[in-house]
Design an enzyme around this catalytic site. Sequence first.
Site, PDB file in Angstrom:
ATOM      1  N   ARG A  24       0.843  -1.195   0.000  1.00 54.98           N
ATOM      2  CA  ARG A  24       0.000   0.000   0.000  1.00 54.98           C
ATOM      3  C   ARG A  24       0.880   1.247   0.000  1.00 54.98           C
ATOM      4  O   ARG A  24       1.768   1.373   0.837  1.00 54.98           O
ATOM      5  CB  ARG A  24      -0.914   0.013   1.232  1.00 54.98           C
ATOM      6  CG  ARG A  24      -1.864   1.201   1.293  1.00 54.98           C
ATOM      7  CD  ARG A  24      -2.827   1.056   2.467  1.00 54.98           C
ATOM      8  NE  ARG A  24      -3.767   2.176   2.535  1.00 54.98           N
ATOM      9  CZ  ARG A  24      -3.564   3.295   3.239  1.00 54.98           C
ATOM     10  NH1 ARG A  24      -2.448   3.444   3.938  1.00 54.98           N
ATOM     11  NH2 ARG A  24      -4.468   4.254   3.248  1.00 54.98           N
ATOM     12  N   LYS A  84     -15.063   8.482 -14.920  1.00 55.61           N
ATOM     13  CA  LYS A  84     -15.966   7.432 -14.423  1.00 55.61           C
ATOM     14  C   LYS A  84     -15.210   6.490 -13.484  1.00 55.61           C
ATOM     15  O   LYS A  84     -14.827   5.376 -13.863  1.00 55.61           O
ATOM     16  CB  LYS A  84     -16.595   6.676 -15.600  1.00 55.61           C
ATOM     17  CG  LYS A  84     -17.839   5.881 -15.208  1.00 55.61           C
ATOM     18  CD  LYS A  84     -18.632   5.484 -16.429  1.00 55.61           C
ATOM     19  CE  LYS A  84     -19.769   4.520 -16.139  1.00 55.61           C
ATOM     20  NZ  LYS A  84     -20.784   5.044 -15.232  1.00 55.61           N
TER      21      LYS A  84
HETATM   22  N1  PDD Z   1     -24.019   4.913 -14.521  1.00 55.26           N
HETATM   23  N2  PDD Z   1     -24.143   9.981 -14.364  1.00 55.26           N
HETATM   24  C1  PDD Z   1     -23.623   9.096 -13.487  1.00 55.26           C
HETATM   25  C2  PDD Z   1     -23.149   9.593 -12.176  1.00 55.26           C
HETATM   26  C3  PDD Z   1     -23.544   7.732 -13.841  1.00 55.26           C
HETATM   27  O1  PDD Z   1     -23.015   6.846 -12.972  1.00 55.26           O
HETATM   28  C4  PDD Z   1     -24.033   7.302 -15.097  1.00 55.26           C
HETATM   29  C5  PDD Z   1     -23.954   5.873 -15.545  1.00 55.26           C
HETATM   30  C6  PDD Z   1     -24.574   8.268 -15.965  1.00 55.26           C
HETATM   31  C7  PDD Z   1     -25.097   7.915 -17.333  1.00 55.26           C
HETATM   32  O2  PDD Z   1     -24.047   7.594 -18.205  1.00 55.26           O
HETATM   33  P1  PDD Z   1     -24.269   6.565 -19.402  1.00 55.26           P
HETATM   34  O3  PDD Z   1     -25.403   7.122 -20.198  1.00 55.26           O
HETATM   35  O4  PDD Z   1     -22.997   6.599 -20.117  1.00 55.26           O
HETATM   36  O5  PDD Z   1     -24.621   5.235 -18.802  1.00 55.26           O
HETATM   37  C8  PDD Z   1     -24.603   9.593 -15.564  1.00 55.26           C
HETATM   38  C9  PDD Z   1     -23.883   3.503 -14.864  1.00 55.26           C
HETATM   39  C10 PDD Z   1     -24.991   2.990 -15.725  1.00 55.26           C
HETATM   40  C11 PDD Z   1     -23.689   2.714 -13.598  1.00 55.26           C
HETATM   41  O6  PDD Z   1     -22.964   3.195 -12.752  1.00 55.26           O
HETATM   42  O7  PDD Z   1     -24.240   1.606 -13.470  1.00 55.26           O
END
Ligand code: PDD
Length: 286
Positions: A101, A150
């Site tokens: 870590r 993400k």
């Molecule tokens: N989530 N905003 C957030 C905070 C998200 O986590 C997501 C997607 C979206 C929509 O993005 P997209 O259209 O690319 O799926 C917006 C995914 C589906 C999840 O965490 O399961």
Amino acid sequence: MSRTVYVNGAYLPEEEATVSIFDRGFLMADAVYEVTSVLDGKLIDFAGHAARLARSLGELEMAAPVTDADLLTIHRELVARNEVVDGMVYLQITRGNPGDRDFAYPAASVPGTVVLFTQAKPGLADNPQAKVGMKVVTVEDQRWGRRDIKTVQLLFPSMAKMMAKAAHVDDAWLVTEGMVNEGTSNNAYIVKGGRIITRHLGHEILHGITRAAVLRFAREAQMEVEERAFSVEEAKGADEAFITSASAFVMPVVEVDGVALGSGKPGPVAARLREIYLEEVRKTAI
Ligand code: PDD
């Protein structure tokens, strides 16, 4: 029957798939992910998800451990091996296992960890919720400042989901200084006087792949789109509202903080966009 999952080059039964306790995804949430939906055994907007993955990795100075072509092969292989008709493929890439870590990033020679698995959701496109709509509550957004990347740091979205559950509604809209950013795992929209309003892109929201497609289809259908922040008060006075995500597609929202929108039923713009979206993305599914 156990699922076949993918870990670092191997297809394995889920019970045999392991990742080190020193993996930075586990210790530091130092990892990015994508969720790609599957309809009729085909991947929806794979190119969009691959492009955003590359951007997330780039923003975090993480090397891509697999090529886009390999990723597509792995996605398809998992869909085939698990006989997924409708559902999702979850992909996660971490900065790997440096063997201990340490806050500093490990040397670039430490390979990233790549994990993929499928989730079957029979009848995903016929979700009955689309007929009744969702109810949301608003909560203060307490996530970090780079929501456009993400990452798997999903603790606050999980907490917000639990706040929604405690309020007996379906989801929470995350708010900063009275302005709506997005839902816990989806992008948020309101409709007023025929205009579709959704927060502009920036570090405050995830740049949804479904959002990009839906806004393109809306403009192509001559609908008016305004990309700007909207307030909770504006949402409560909207004619209708909806959310978008890879797993929900376009889903109507009928109530915000206990206030029914319009007729209190799913609105025509959301219904039309859901229809167009599903029709169009099926054409380019691979
Ligand atoms: N989530 N905003 C957030 C905070 C998200 O986590 C997501 C997607 C979206 C929509 O993005 P997209 O259209 O690319 O799926 C917006 C995914 C589906 C999840 O965490 O399961």
